[in-house]
Design a protein around this motif. Structure first.
Motif, mmCIF file in Angstrom:
data_model
loop_
_atom_site.group_PDB
_atom_site.id
_atom_site.type_symbol
_atom_site.label_atom_id
_atom_site.label_comp_id
_atom_site.label_asym_id
_atom_site.label_seq_id
_atom_site.Cartn_x
_atom_site.Cartn_y
_atom_site.Cartn_z
ATOM 1 N N ASN A 1 2.558 -27.706 25.589
ATOM 2 C CA ASN A 1 2.327 -27.338 26.984
ATOM 3 C C ASN A 1 3.253 -26.203 27.414
ATOM 4 O O ASN A 1 2.869 -25.332 28.215
ATOM 5 N N GLU A 2 4.452 -26.201 26.840
ATOM 6 C CA GLU A 2 5.407 -25.147 27.177
ATOM 7 C C GLU A 2 4.908 -23.791 26.686
ATOM 8 O O GLU A 2 5.008 -22.780 27.395
ATOM 9 N N SER A 3 4.335 -23.781 25.467
ATOM 10 C CA SER A 3 3.796 -22.529 24.925
ATOM 11 C C SER A 3 2.611 -22.055 25.747
ATOM 12 O O SER A 3 2.450 -20.858 26.004
ATOM 13 N N CYS A 4 1.800 -23.001 26.188
ATOM 14 C CA CYS A 4 0.641 -22.662 27.014
ATOM 15 C C CYS A 4 1.097 -22.007 28.319
ATOM 16 O O CYS A 4 0.505 -21.028 28.780
ATOM 17 N N LYS A 5 2.187 -22.543 28.871
ATOM 18 C CA LYS A 5 2.727 -21.995 30.119
ATOM 19 C C LYS A 5 3.336 -20.626 29.890
ATOM 20 O O LYS A 5 3.129 -19.689 30.680
ATOM 21 N N ASN A 6 4.092 -20.486 28.791
ATOM 22 C CA ASN A 6 4.761 -19.209 28.506
ATOM 23 C C ASN A 6 3.748 -18.095 28.246
ATOM 24 O O ASN A 6 3.988 -16.931 28.587
ATOM 25 N N LEU A 7 2.628 -18.441 27.625
ATOM 26 C CA LEU A 7 1.587 -17.439 27.336
ATOM 27 C C LEU A 7 0.707 -17.169 28.547
ATOM 28 O O LEU A 7 -0.115 -16.253 28.518
ATOM 29 N N ALA A 8 0.877 -17.995 29.588
ATOM 30 C CA ALA A 8 0.082 -17.860 30.817
ATOM 31 C C ALA A 8 -1.416 -17.872 30.509
ATOM 32 O O ALA A 8 -2.180 -17.040 31.020
ATOM 33 N N LEU A 9 -1.808 -18.829 29.683
ATOM 34 C CA LEU A 9 -3.211 -18.889 29.251
ATOM 35 C C LEU A 9 -4.111 -19.377 30.375
ATOM 36 O O LEU A 9 -3.764 -20.276 31.136
ATOM 37 N N LYS A 10 -5.265 -18.751 30.473
ATOM 38 C CA LYS A 10 -6.268 -19.219 31.421
ATOM 39 C C LYS A 10 -7.654 -18.916 30.857
ATOM 40 O O LYS A 10 -7.817 -18.019 30.009
ATOM 41 N N GLU A 11 -8.625 -19.660 31.331
ATOM 42 C CA GLU A 11 -9.983 -19.493 30.832
ATOM 43 C C GLU A 11 -10.479 -18.076 31.102
ATOM 44 O O GLU A 11 -10.252 -17.514 32.179
ATOM 45 N N GLY A 12 -11.152 -17.529 30.092
ATOM 46 C CA GLY A 12 -11.670 -16.168 30.197
ATOM 47 C C GLY A 12 -10.794 -15.134 29.533
ATOM 48 O O GLY A 12 -11.248 -14.018 29.252
ATOM 49 N N ASP A 13 -9.508 -15.481 29.284
ATOM 50 C CA ASP A 13 -8.608 -14.546 28.619
ATOM 51 C C ASP A 13 -9.019 -14.350 27.161
ATOM 52 O O ASP A 13 -9.551 -15.251 26.519
ATOM 53 N N THR A 14 -8.737 -13.177 26.641
ATOM 54 C CA THR A 14 -8.945 -12.914 25.209
ATOM 55 C C THR A 14 -7.704 -13.376 24.454
ATOM 56 O O THR A 14 -6.570 -13.113 24.876
ATOM 57 N N ILE B 1 -6.550 -25.651 23.089
ATOM 58 C CA ILE B 1 -7.126 -24.393 23.556
ATOM 59 C C ILE B 1 -8.341 -24.083 22.674
ATOM 60 O O ILE B 1 -8.227 -24.046 21.446
ATOM 61 N N VAL B 2 -9.484 -23.843 23.292
ATOM 62 C CA VAL B 2 -10.705 -23.554 22.546
ATOM 63 C C VAL B 2 -11.121 -22.115 22.813
ATOM 64 O O VAL B 2 -11.301 -21.710 23.964
ATOM 65 N N LEU B 3 -11.264 -21.353 21.724
ATOM 66 C CA LEU B 3 -11.722 -19.971 21.819
ATOM 67 C C LEU B 3 -13.202 -19.911 21.455
ATOM 68 O O LEU B 3 -13.620 -20.484 20.450
ATOM 69 N N GLU B 4 -13.973 -19.209 22.261
ATOM 70 C CA GLU B 4 -15.372 -18.969 21.935
ATOM 71 C C GLU B 4 -15.478 -17.590 21.304
ATOM 72 O O GLU B 4 -15.114 -16.593 21.917
ATOM 73 N N MET B 5 -15.989 -17.565 20.052
ATOM 74 C CA MET B 5 -16.047 -16.316 19.303
ATOM 75 C C MET B 5 -17.477 -15.796 19.255
ATOM 76 O O MET B 5 -18.422 -16.474 19.670
ATOM 77 N N THR C 1 -16.651 -21.573 17.561
ATOM 78 C CA THR C 1 -15.467 -21.829 18.380
ATOM 79 C C THR C 1 -14.279 -22.155 17.480
ATOM 80 O O THR C 1 -14.448 -22.637 16.360
ATOM 81 N N LEU C 2 -13.101 -21.884 17.976
ATOM 82 C CA LEU C 2 -11.868 -22.173 17.261
ATOM 83 C C LEU C 2 -10.943 -22.942 18.191
ATOM 84 O O LEU C 2 -10.669 -22.492 19.306
ATOM 85 N N ALA C 3 -10.476 -24.100 17.745
ATOM 86 C CA ALA C 3 -9.594 -24.939 18.563
ATOM 87 C C ALA C 3 -8.169 -24.882 18.012
ATOM 88 O O ALA C 3 -7.958 -24.918 16.802
ATOM 89 N N ALA C 4 -7.212 -24.780 18.917
ATOM 90 C CA ALA C 4 -5.804 -24.741 18.539
ATOM 91 C C ALA C 4 -5.030 -25.744 19.388
ATOM 92 O O ALA C 4 -5.306 -25.916 20.586
ATOM 93 N N ILE C 5 -4.083 -26.420 18.769
ATOM 94 C CA ILE C 5 -3.196 -27.338 19.490
ATOM 95 C C ILE C 5 -1.824 -26.674 19.609
ATOM 96 O O ILE C 5 -1.184 -26.371 18.598
ATOM 97 N N ILE C 6 -1.389 -26.438 20.846
ATOM 98 C CA ILE C 6 -0.072 -25.852 21.086
ATOM 99 C C ILE C 6 0.650 -26.698 22.132
ATOM 100 O O ILE C 6 0.035 -27.498 22.832
#
Length: 270
Positions: A241-254, A225-229, A234-239
């Motif tokens: 796939n299950e955590s990504c799904k549980n957090l319901a992450l999508k592009e554009g989210d804060t 997951i790459v955050l644009e600050m 930018t800040l990159a995080a490795i999580i």
């Protein structure tokens, strides 16, 4: 990131070659010019700070490479002989002076256009730094809290966000860290804990960088997951796939990336 002006100037020298062999540069042409003026190889060598043997070796080399004599010996006469330049040697000296002046003017013109090259050169060196850490930030030290064993270093990065690192007091001294000094902060992407809502929560981790999700790169087990600050960092995080799904992450989210001060590695440019 720095207000210190770094001066840089361009320089260059003219060399002549024949089929890849060095015919001569400034020092050899200076030898010929001195020879033309004094008529003595001994005086000419002394004037350009060459040994007598080195001067003759240079002249022999130039004569051979030029395909015709540039210097000739004079025998007999009231003065007991001497050396002088041939017409070809005189022409070479004169033309070299013209070429050298044109070259000097060209370099001077480039030098006048060199403003800002120093900063770009330093940036290129920084970009060439290789490390396994996914996150690399250039910043300026804004605060140092000294401890008996460990020190707390605060670094301000692009966009005004701050990173806190805990390093040994010995490392602080070896890196020459003090307020105002530029330094790198390196954080592995696996050390980043990602969250989408930190309201009311309290954490022991000192660092919390916020941004907008610009990219999600799923893998077999984990996702990047790459955050644009703010400020373009930018800040990159490795999580997982299950955590990504549980957090319901999508592009554009804060989102925010949290990491411990002890997970930050500091470095400075050599």
């Amino acid at each position: 990131m720095t207000d210190k002006t770094k001066a840089i100037s361009l320089q260059g020298s003219v060399w002549m070659t024949v089929d890849g062999e060095n015919l001569g540069g400034q020092s050899r042409i200076a030898l010929l010019a001195q020879l033309a003026e004094s008529g003595s190889i001994t005086q000419a060598a002394k004037a350009v700070k060459m040994s007598y043997k080195a001067a003759w070796d240079a002249i022999d080399t130039m004569n051979n490479l030029a395909g015709e004599p540039l210097v000739e010996r004079l025998t007999g006469g009231k003065g007991g002989g001497g050396t002088r330049l041939t017409a070809r040697g005189e022409q070479l000296v004169n033309n070299f002076k013209i070429i050298e002046k044109e070259h000097h003017d060209f370099i001077a013109q480039l030098d006048r256009q060199a403003e800002g090259i120093a900063d770009d050169f330093l940036l290129i060196r920084k970009l060439n730094m290789k490390t396994s850490a996914r996150n690399q930030f250039l910043g300026k030290v804004t605060q140092i809290k000294l401890g008996a064993i460990n020190d707390e270093i605060e670094l301000e990065i692009a966009g005004g966000q701050k990173i806190v690192a805990i390093i040994t007091h010995e490392s602080t001294q070896e890196l020459g860290l003090q307020v105002g000094v530029e330094a790198f902060a390196l954080i592995k992407s696996s050390s980043i804990i990602l969250m989408t809502d930190d309201s009311g929560a309290r954490f022991s981790a000192r660092n919390l960088l916020t941004g907008s999700i610009s990219r999600i790169q799923p893998g077999a087990v984990n996702s990047e997951i790459v955050l644009e600050m703010s400020g373009g960092a930018t800040l990159a995080a490795i999580i997982t796939n299950e955590s990504c799904k549980n957090l319901a992450l999508k592009e554009g989210d804060t989102a925010a990336g949290m990491f411990k001060a002890s997970s930050v590695i500091l470095g400075v440019a050599c």
